[in-house]
Design an enzyme around this catalytic site. Sequence first.
Site, PDB file in Angstrom:
ATOM      1  N   TYR A 107       0.861  -1.194   0.000  1.00  0.00           N
ATOM      2  CA  TYR A 107       0.000   0.000   0.000  1.00  0.00           C
ATOM      3  C   TYR A 107       0.884   1.226   0.000  1.00  0.00           C
ATOM      4  CZ  TYR A 107      -5.042  -0.051   0.006  1.00  0.00           C
ATOM      5  OH  TYR A 107      -6.344  -0.085  -0.407  1.00  0.00           O
ATOM      6  N   GLU A 110      -0.428   4.796  -0.745  1.00  0.00           N
ATOM      7  CA  GLU A 110      -1.183   6.029  -1.033  1.00  0.00           C
ATOM      8  C   GLU A 110      -0.282   7.234  -0.867  1.00  0.00           C
ATOM      9  OE1 GLU A 110      -4.668   6.155   1.413  1.00  0.00           O
ATOM     10  OE2 GLU A 110      -5.810   4.889   0.050  1.00  0.00           O
ATOM     11  N   ASP A 130      -5.878  13.088 -25.538  1.00  0.00           N
ATOM     12  CA  ASP A 130      -5.944  11.709 -25.053  1.00  0.00           C
ATOM     13  C   ASP A 130      -5.351  10.843 -26.164  1.00  0.00           C
ATOM     14  OD1 ASP A 130      -6.561   9.125 -24.373  1.00  0.00           O
ATOM     15  OD2 ASP A 130      -8.649   9.522 -23.840  1.00  0.00           O
ATOM     16  N   THR A 146      -3.425   5.629 -22.184  1.00  0.00           N
ATOM     17  CA  THR A 146      -3.325   4.292 -21.621  1.00  0.00           C
ATOM     18  C   THR A 146      -1.913   3.792 -21.928  1.00  0.00           C
ATOM     19  OG1 THR A 146      -4.169   3.394 -23.698  1.00  0.00           O
ATOM     20  CG2 THR A 146      -5.768   3.678 -21.936  1.00  0.00           C
ATOM     21  N   LYS A 167      -1.999  -0.097 -25.071  1.00  0.00           N
ATOM     22  CA  LYS A 167      -2.403  -0.231 -26.485  1.00  0.00           C
ATOM     23  C   LYS A 167      -1.130  -0.246 -27.337  1.00  0.00           C
ATOM     24  CE  LYS A 167      -6.922   1.568 -25.277  1.00  0.00           C
ATOM     25  NZ  LYS A 167      -7.919   2.642 -25.389  1.00  0.00           N
ATOM     26  N   ARG A 185      -1.749  -3.067 -18.440  1.00  0.00           N
ATOM     27  CA  ARG A 185      -3.018  -2.340 -18.471  1.00  0.00           C
ATOM     28  C   ARG A 185      -2.982  -1.207 -17.448  1.00  0.00           C
ATOM     29  NH1 ARG A 185      -7.277  -3.447 -21.133  1.00  0.00           N
ATOM     30  NH2 ARG A 185      -6.002  -5.062 -22.047  1.00  0.00           N
TER      31      ARG A 185
HETATM   32  C1  LIG Z   1      -8.921   2.998 -24.579  1.00  0.00           C
HETATM   33  C2  LIG Z   1      -9.207   4.444 -24.382  1.00  0.00           C
HETATM   34  C3  LIG Z   1      -9.529   4.972 -23.113  1.00  0.00           C
HETATM   35  C4  LIG Z   1      -9.912   4.129 -21.922  1.00  0.00           C
HETATM   36  O1  LIG Z   1      -9.049   3.284 -21.442  1.00  0.00           O
HETATM   37  P1  LIG Z   1      -9.487   2.163 -20.375  1.00  0.00           P
HETATM   38  O2  LIG Z   1      -8.160   1.725 -19.906  1.00  0.00           O
HETATM   39  O3  LIG Z   1     -10.255   1.141 -21.140  1.00  0.00           O
HETATM   40  O4  LIG Z   1     -10.291   2.829 -19.328  1.00  0.00           O
HETATM   41  C5  LIG Z   1      -9.652   6.337 -22.985  1.00  0.00           C
HETATM   42  N1  LIG Z   1      -9.502   7.153 -24.043  1.00  0.00           N
HETATM   43  C6  LIG Z   1      -9.252   6.682 -25.278  1.00  0.00           C
HETATM   44  C7  LIG Z   1      -9.103   7.642 -26.404  1.00  0.00           C
HETATM   45  C8  LIG Z   1      -9.101   5.313 -25.494  1.00  0.00           C
HETATM   46  O5  LIG Z   1      -8.874   4.858 -26.727  1.00  0.00           O
END
Ligand SMILES: *Cc1c(COP(=O)(O)O)cnc(C)c1O
Length: 411
Positions: free
Chosen positions: A51, A53, A197, A223, A226, A232
């Site tokens: 933990y 935080e 994003d 993220t 990807k 993840r």
């Molecule tokens: C995949 C994605 C997310 C969300 O990611 P999670 O890990 O599934 O919550 C947010 N924004 C965009 C543009 C994405 O492609």
Amino acid sequence: MKSLQQVDAKIASLIEKEADRQEFGIELIASENYTSKAVMEAAGSVLTNKYSEGYVGKRYYGGNEVIDEVEQLAIDRCKELFGCEHANIQPLSGSPANIAVYLAVLKPGDKVLGLKLDHGGHLSHGHPVNFSGMMYNFVQYEVEQATGRIDMDKVREIALREKPKMILAGFSAYSRNLDWKRFKEIADEVGAITMADISHVAGLIAGKVIDSPVPYFDIVTTTTHKTLRGPRGAVIMCKQAFAKAIDKGLFPGMQGGPHDHINAGKAVAFLEALQPEFHVYAGNVIKNAQAMAGELMKRGYKIISDGTDNHLMVVDMTSKGVSGKEAEVALEKVGISSSRSTIPFDTRKPMDPSGLRLGTAAITTRGFNEADSVTVADIIDRTIIARNDDAVLAKIREEIVALCRKHPLYK
Ligand SMILES: *Cc1c(COP(=O)(O)O)cnc(C)c1O
């Protein structure tokens, strides 16, 4: 201590089954990738027990000397990789990262400009069923029906009319590069905060094969699982002026303890992405996507915007007389994973839309080249044509297993 096999043979065997599915299937889901064994070792380590935080040097629990070093390494590598001023590497995933940003810089009801979901945006960019659409006043921009591309003059028009507090650029299903600089100029004109994003294309940006918003934008979320090929999770990057607000927005704003095992995995993934091989990988991802899109178009498939600049493409399957869902189901039968997708101005329903989204991040990781990508397009086409002929589908399935054996993954 006992092994998983000794404690829980059922879960152990299900993991083995999933490993086989991944090993002998073709993964074309644009948001997926195969992370390295090194990342998985870190993510499956004793760090899950801790933990912590708070932030480096300021924890609410004892015993965090080692965790502090892990988190600092992840931060330093993230900053080196993307050239950002500040990095918060604690977000549990992409949607939580976006919540933290909204909490940090917006008040409920504030106006934000974002890309419409069925035009390639993400749920967390203001869709009515998502917290973002419930809490904030999202105004959406779209792609042009004729070109499938975002028209920046129209974005400017909407921005001047709506005067948003923040402009959000980013997507989950758009195959063209965004003009980050122009977004920033428009935001400056109306005094808006800029948020990018880059969840989908972070690996291509880290690999330096497409432009980065980091030099221009106030805040950039992504993220890590990807195209970036990490565990993840997610990170938030920002200019120093936003650092304090972002950190507070995430913790104590909306998260508790960070997932230190995953954060160690992020550090490993950043180190991997800093290597010259990753630049080659990122370039190959785009080459493969363009080879696949080119072959599909040659065979009469309509691709939104008529091609791709990145790892993904949205195919209008109605150009071949099937829906996105029918195509997804047919491809699943031969061992190809894909995801149905709405297309801009879709006349069909979201559960059975017109489009199919395909991406090449995962197949490129296992070594598929442009010729293999053309083969995959050929297999897709033959599968769609023979979708009701189980004998032909069984033959195609064998071809796919052979192709996967040529490019072993973990086994
Ligand atoms: C995949 C994605 C997310 C969300 O990611 P999670 O890990 O599934 O919550 C947010 N924004 C965009 C543009 C994405 O492609």
